[in-house]
Design a protein around this motif. Structure first.
Motif, mmCIF file in Angstrom:
data_model
loop_
_atom_site.group_PDB
_atom_site.id
_atom_site.type_symbol
_atom_site.label_atom_id
_atom_site.label_comp_id
_atom_site.label_asym_id
_atom_site.label_seq_id
_atom_site.Cartn_x
_atom_site.Cartn_y
_atom_site.Cartn_z
ATOM 1 N N PHE A 1 0.820 -1.216 0.000
ATOM 2 C CA PHE A 1 0.000 0.000 0.000
ATOM 3 C C PHE A 1 0.854 1.267 0.000
ATOM 4 C CE2 PHE A 1 -2.602 -3.240 2.144
ATOM 5 C CZ PHE A 1 -3.720 -3.230 1.319
ATOM 6 N N ALA A 2 2.169 1.118 0.195
ATOM 7 C CA ALA A 2 3.040 2.279 0.376
ATOM 8 C C ALA A 2 3.597 2.832 -0.926
ATOM 9 C CB ALA A 2 4.190 1.920 1.320
ATOM 10 N N SER A 3 3.289 2.207 -2.055
ATOM 11 C CA SER A 3 3.822 2.708 -3.317
ATOM 12 C C SER A 3 2.837 2.499 -4.450
ATOM 13 C CB SER A 3 5.146 2.017 -3.660
ATOM 14 O OG SER A 3 4.959 0.630 -3.841
ATOM 15 N N ARG A 4 2.937 3.366 -5.429
ATOM 16 C CA ARG A 4 2.156 3.207 -6.660
ATOM 17 C C ARG A 4 2.880 2.310 -7.641
ATOM 18 N NH1 ARG A 4 1.309 1.960 -10.912
ATOM 19 N NH2 ARG A 4 0.022 2.855 -12.572
ATOM 20 N N ALA A 5 4.205 2.381 -7.646
ATOM 21 C CA ALA A 5 5.012 1.541 -8.521
ATOM 22 C C ALA A 5 6.321 1.202 -7.816
ATOM 23 C CB ALA A 5 5.283 2.233 -9.854
ATOM 24 N N THR A 6 6.868 0.049 -8.145
ATOM 25 C CA THR A 6 8.115 -0.406 -7.557
ATOM 26 C C THR A 6 9.032 -0.852 -8.682
ATOM 27 O OG1 THR A 6 6.966 -1.185 -5.573
ATOM 28 C CG2 THR A 6 9.158 -2.086 -5.972
ATOM 29 N N MET B 1 2.384 3.470 -20.203
ATOM 30 C CA MET B 1 3.543 2.917 -20.900
ATOM 31 C C MET B 1 3.098 2.534 -22.310
ATOM 32 S SD MET B 1 5.672 0.849 -17.983
ATOM 33 C CE MET B 1 7.084 0.667 -19.082
ATOM 34 N N SER B 2 3.605 3.235 -23.269
ATOM 35 C CA SER B 2 3.038 3.186 -24.617
ATOM 36 C C SER B 2 3.174 1.837 -25.306
ATOM 37 C CB SER B 2 3.698 4.260 -25.485
ATOM 38 O OG SER B 2 5.101 4.053 -25.560
ATOM 39 N N ASP B 3 4.153 1.038 -24.927
ATOM 40 C CA ASP B 3 4.347 -0.238 -25.612
ATOM 41 C C ASP B 3 3.515 -1.376 -25.019
ATOM 42 O OD1 ASP B 3 6.088 0.792 -27.460
ATOM 43 O OD2 ASP B 3 7.873 0.373 -26.269
ATOM 44 N N LEU B 4 2.761 -1.083 -23.972
ATOM 45 C CA LEU B 4 1.878 -2.085 -23.385
ATOM 46 C C LEU B 4 0.461 -1.911 -23.899
ATOM 47 C CD1 LEU B 4 3.000 -2.103 -19.633
ATOM 48 C CD2 LEU B 4 3.809 -3.545 -21.505
ATOM 49 N N ILE B 5 -0.265 -3.009 -23.968
ATOM 50 C CA ILE B 5 -1.671 -2.938 -24.341
ATOM 51 C C ILE B 5 -2.489 -2.346 -23.196
ATOM 52 C CG2 ILE B 5 -3.677 -4.273 -25.085
ATOM 53 C CD1 ILE B 5 -1.318 -4.162 -27.084
ATOM 54 N N PRO C 1 2.739 -0.290 -14.946
ATOM 55 C CA PRO C 1 2.719 -1.460 -14.069
ATOM 56 C C PRO C 1 3.107 -1.105 -12.633
ATOM 57 C CG PRO C 1 3.860 -1.960 -16.114
ATOM 58 C CD PRO C 1 3.633 -0.495 -16.104
ATOM 59 N N TYR C 2 2.607 -1.915 -11.705
ATOM 60 C CA TYR C 2 2.949 -1.700 -10.294
ATOM 61 C C TYR C 2 4.375 -2.139 -9.994
ATOM 62 C CZ TYR C 2 3.479 -2.469 -5.335
ATOM 63 O OH TYR C 2 3.990 -2.465 -4.059
ATOM 64 N N ARG C 3 4.828 -3.230 -10.584
ATOM 65 C CA ARG C 3 6.125 -3.803 -10.233
ATOM 66 C C ARG C 3 6.932 -4.086 -11.490
ATOM 67 N NH1 ARG C 3 8.141 -6.665 -5.743
ATOM 68 N NH2 ARG C 3 9.633 -8.330 -6.221
ATOM 69 N N ILE C 4 8.146 -3.554 -11.537
ATOM 70 C CA ILE C 4 9.042 -3.759 -12.668
ATOM 71 C C ILE C 4 10.368 -4.275 -12.124
ATOM 72 C CG2 ILE C 4 10.307 -2.672 -14.559
ATOM 73 C CD1 ILE C 4 8.041 -0.614 -14.735
ATOM 74 N N VAL C 5 10.787 -5.441 -12.586
ATOM 75 C CA VAL C 5 12.069 -6.020 -12.184
ATOM 76 C C VAL C 5 12.982 -6.001 -13.403
ATOM 77 C CG1 VAL C 5 13.266 -8.034 -11.254
ATOM 78 C CG2 VAL C 5 10.953 -7.481 -10.463
ATOM 79 N N LEU C 6 14.109 -5.322 -13.273
ATOM 80 C CA LEU C 6 15.024 -5.155 -14.387
ATOM 81 C C LEU C 6 15.890 -6.397 -14.582
ATOM 82 C CD1 LEU C 6 16.079 -1.468 -13.671
ATOM 83 C CD2 LEU C 6 14.307 -2.290 -15.238
ATOM 84 N N ASP C 7 16.467 -6.511 -15.748
ATOM 85 C CA ASP C 7 17.246 -7.685 -16.131
ATOM 86 C C ASP C 7 18.613 -7.692 -15.432
ATOM 87 O OD1 ASP C 7 17.870 -9.986 -17.487
ATOM 88 O OD2 ASP C 7 18.453 -8.971 -19.341
ATOM 89 N N ALA C 8 19.252 -8.870 -15.392
ATOM 90 C CA ALA C 8 20.593 -9.026 -14.815
ATOM 91 C C ALA C 8 21.489 -9.701 -15.845
ATOM 92 C CB ALA C 8 20.525 -9.841 -13.528
ATOM 93 N N PRO C 9 21.833 -9.001 -16.929
ATOM 94 C CA PRO C 9 22.635 -9.620 -17.985
ATOM 95 C C PRO C 9 24.104 -9.783 -17.579
ATOM 96 C CG PRO C 9 22.285 -7.317 -18.475
ATOM 97 C CD PRO C 9 21.459 -7.623 -17.259
ATOM 98 N N VAL C 10 24.782 -10.711 -18.233
ATOM 99 C CA VAL C 10 26.210 -10.939 -18.008
ATOM 100 C C VAL C 10 26.996 -10.132 -19.047
ATOM 101 C CG1 VAL C 10 28.062 -12.641 -17.979
ATOM 102 C CG2 VAL C 10 25.802 -13.241 -17.092
ATOM 103 N N VAL C 11 27.959 -9.354 -18.567
ATOM 104 C CA VAL C 11 28.815 -8.568 -19.446
ATOM 105 C C VAL C 11 30.136 -9.305 -19.621
ATOM 106 C CG1 VAL C 11 29.988 -6.365 -19.791
ATOM 107 C CG2 VAL C 11 27.765 -6.434 -18.637
#
Length: 345
Positions: A146-151, A311-315, A320-330
């Motif tokens: 309840f403490a955030s609109r997006a994470t 977010m324009s690329d979403l239908i 979104p409420y929750r976005i988890v970013l990628d963890a790629p290997v460099v």
């Protein structure tokens, strides 16, 4: 304007609402595809009503946190319709609470918050939400939804999986390989998640985590922990170090010990480690990204929410409420793609 961006009160209701939007409220095109219902990318780029965003994060006493802070400022400067109010960075939860309360009293349009302690900042973030101010929670989660609109988060478990998978690939067929791990602060959930992902990935290819030590995300801590691991283990095939800032100390210990029979995988994505990856004579072969762009992304999301955009690329016509970013290997093969986003240790 603020109320339009607030998250529905019940997580279950939010999920049901999202499903309803996709299944019952979207139109279909002649070819069977769904029409986008929200704002377009051009509409999102266009200057809108000026919004005031409050930004608060911990003290930038770590290269990654310095990059987080710089990213937030640069992101705000990139929009001509954003006014950024920046609180002084602090590792004192009470001071950060006071900063958020000032944002609330000033009536900002949105708050982007990387809490020094997610649980400690939950109540004041909830207070902002109750006041109609959307809060974007960055990196360290609040203890209540309840403490955030997006994470917006990095993927700590995914970091471990990526590091372990890379090591499995490099040690393919070497079932007796000795794989070391130099963790961060063991009491932190993020460290526990990274270690669990690492263990799970190694298990999947028949390897095990061998010697393991914990440091504290500092150069001195990394050097001490690495010295301990190296002196106790004359045979090592690979090491994963969770954090590239403490990796400066880890590399100092390796060089002091004159060891080079193993390879090292870093964590987070510093310029220092990427430069080592590019060098032909370095034991550092890879690092796993933990994005220092999270606060910058938070500023961009706060602007969209405060302006009632999507977010324009979403239908689904929302953010979104929750976005988890990628963890790629460099690695040496792709380091040039990532080095512009690397942080200074």
């Amino acid at each position: 304007m603020r109320k339009r961006g607030l998250r529905p009160l019940m997580a279950g209701a939010a999920a049901l609402f999202a499903i309803t939007l996709v299944t019952g409220c979207t139109n279909t095109t002649d070819d069977g595809g769904a029409d986008r219902q929200g704002t377009t990318s051009d509409e999102n780029k266009a200057s809108g009503e000026t919004v005031t965003i409050g930004w608060s994060g911990p003290e930038a006493d770590h290269g990654w946190l310095g990059a987080i802070n710089t990213g937030a400022i640069n992101a705000a400067e990139g929009f001509d319709d954003v006014e950024l109010r920046q609180a002084e960075g602090t590792n004192d939860a009470n001071q950060q609470i006071a900063a958020v309360e000032k944002f609330i009293n000033d009536g900002v349009d949105a708050i982007v918050l990387l809490p020094t302690d997610g649980a400690a900042l939950t109540q004041v973030a909830q207070k902002a939400m109750d006041a109609g101010i959307p809060v974007i929670n960055v990196d360290r989660e609040f203890s209540s939804t309840f403490a955030s609109r997006a994470t917006i988060l990095g993927d700590n478990y995914g970091m471990g999986v990526s590091a372990g998978t890379y090591i499995c690939e490099q040690l393919d067929g070497k079932s007796d390989a000795v794989v070391g791990e130099i963790a961060g602060i063991d009491s932190l959930p993020l460290t526990q998640d990274r270690s669990q992902g690492f263990k799970d990935a190694l298990d999947a290819c028949g390897l095990k985590v061998g010697p393991r030590v914990a440091a504290d995300f500092t150069v001195a801590g990394g050097e001490s922990a690495a010295s301990q691991l190296l002196s106790a283990n004359p045979k090592i095939d690979a090491i994963w170090n969770h954090d590239d800032d403490q990796g400066v100390g880890v590399m100092a210990a390796i060089e002091s010990a004159g060891r080079s029979e193993f390879f090292v995988v870093g964590g987070a994505g510093s310029v220092n480690m990427m430069d080592r990856i590019k060098a032909d004579d370095s034991v550092v072969k890879a690092t796993v990204i933990y994005p220092s762009t999270q606060a910058a992304d938070g500023i961009a999301l706060a602007r969209l929410i405060a302006q009632g955009k999507t977010m324009s690329d979403l239908i689904t016509p929302s953010v979104p409420y929750r976005i988890v970013l990628d963890a790629p290997v460099v690695t040496k093969e792709n380091v040039d793609e990532f080095i512009k986003l690397a942080f200074e240790s």
